[in-house]
Design an enzyme around this catalytic site. Structure first.
Site, mmCIF file in Angstrom:
data_model
loop_
_atom_site.group_PDB
_atom_site.id
_atom_site.type_symbol
_atom_site.label_atom_id
_atom_site.label_comp_id
_atom_site.label_asym_id
_atom_site.label_seq_id
_atom_site.Cartn_x
_atom_site.Cartn_y
_atom_site.Cartn_z
ATOM 1 C CE LYS A 117 52.192 7.370 30.530
ATOM 2 N NZ LYS A 117 52.620 8.711 30.887
ATOM 3 C CE LYS A 200 46.146 7.895 31.958
ATOM 4 N NZ LYS A 200 45.922 9.337 31.880
ATOM 5 C CE LYS A 203 49.003 16.251 30.627
ATOM 6 N NZ LYS A 203 50.009 15.304 31.093
#
Ligand code: ATP
Ligand code: MG
Length: 336
Positions: A117, A200, A203
């Site tokens: 991230k 993956k 969102k």
């Protein structure tokens, strides 16, 4: 028989997608339906986790309601499970601070989600994004969770929660925290992006064509599946033949999870046929599962005051449930 305490959360960072649904939420609902009178379930919207990256305040507020409606639409029942935002239960943040003094920097440095991230700008990432797994540990430990239904991507964070719980118990010579078990069902794969079978479904992926959202109308679902990346080979007779074909494997695993079959069974059905045959069947399976959920979601979104009321009453119950453990932790550590 020992009491089961099921705890899990989801971030209000966007719309619920197929990965969240198959990886986590459907399992919440299955477990909620199997609750015995002595068991408890806590499902929360992780709004404190959402702000580890920049959020527009108004969009966040609306995203919280949209996520609450999505969870209710998927079958979370506020009569049987406690549904709330964790920012409305201060015990989570308070326990996170105390656990942050137990967790080791070396442990956090190993967390792969932070690396993913924060990307290339690790120095520019928020401190919250780095310590987020400690808050996540507090989220489950504050209710002495025994079962934590999460997707495969959260396994490492849950192992960290176990390490923190064990170190706290050992350091202070107590048996305060239960060691939570990740419950990842065999039919819930790590659902991957429709555009790239190596990452993956998420969102926060900038491409909307990478995921199927609960809120997508049928035509859009169909278009996204049509455009999903695949390869020119036909489907193999067994799942072993999907080796090295991540996009094909992803679609087969999604089909298997949706129809509660194994990837081998799905391969047996479609063996030798191409994706031109498989994709319409997959679209149909997605719509059959998500269509009714999506319709309920729309109806629930019409009454925002009611959504706020459900969350407020859930928070009240959660505060009462968390208070005794926090008091015991404070006493154990020596805080007044
Ligand atoms: P974000 O990109 O903002 O982190 P997310 O899509 O990863 O969002 P989360 O709110 O972080 O969603 O996770 C909610 C739950 O959904 C967790 O239990 C997580 O393990 C599960 N989950 C998320 N993505 C997937 C996926 N692609 N496949 C299976 N489970 C998933
Ligand atoms: Mg995530």
């Amino acid at each position: 028989m020992t009491m089961r305490r099921i705890v899990s959360g989801i971030q209000p960072t966007g719309h619920l997608h197929l990965g969240n649904y198959l990886g986590a939420i459907r399992q919440w609902v299955d477990m909620q339906r199997a609750l015995r009178p002595e068991d408890e379930a806590f499902f929360f919207i992780a709004d404190l986790h959402a702000i580890t990256v920049r959020q527009d305040p108004r969009a966040l507020r609306e995203g919280i309601r949209a996520m609450a409606a999505a969870l209710l639409a998927a079958g979370v029942d506020p009569q049987r499970a406690t549904l709330f935002c964790h920012s409305q239960v201060p015990a989570h943040a308070e326990l996170a601070w105390i656990l942050g003094c137990v967790a080791r920097v070396g442990w956090l440095n190993r967390m792969t989600q932070f690396k993913e991230k924060s990307g290339k700008d690790r120095e520019g990432a928020s401190v919250g994004l780095y310590t987020y797994p400690v808050l996540q540990a507090a989220d489950v430990l504050v209710y002495r969770a025994t079962h934590v239904p999460v997707g495969e991507d959260q396994k490492q964070h849950l192992e960290l929660a176990r390490d923190i719980a064990l170190k706290f118990n050992t350091d202070f010579g107590v048996e305060l925290f239960a060691l939570p078990e990740p419950t990842i069902p065999p039919t819930a794969p790590r659902v991957r992006s429709l555009r790239d079978g190596t990452v993956k479904m998420s969102k926060s992926d900038p491409s909307d064509y990478s995921r199927i959202n609960l809120t997508d109308p049928p035509e859009l679902v169909s278009r996204k599946i049509q455009k999903a990346r695949t390869d020119p080979e036909p489907l193999p007779a067994t799942a072993a033949g999907l080796e090295g074909r991540p996009e094909a494997q992803n679609l087969v695993e999604i089909m298997a999870a949706l129809t509660r079959r194994t990837p081998d069974e799905v391969c047996a059905e479609f063996a030798g046929r191409g994706f031109a045959d498989f994709k319409p069947a997959l679209t149909e399976a997605i719509l059959a599962e998500l269509g009714p959920v999506s319709a309920r979601w729309k109806a629930l979104m019409a009454d925002r005051d009611e959504l706020d009321r459900i969350l407020a009453s859930g928070a009240e119950r959660a505060r009462a449930a968390a208070a005794p453990l926090l008091a015991e932790v404070r006493r154990t550590v020596g805080l007044p």
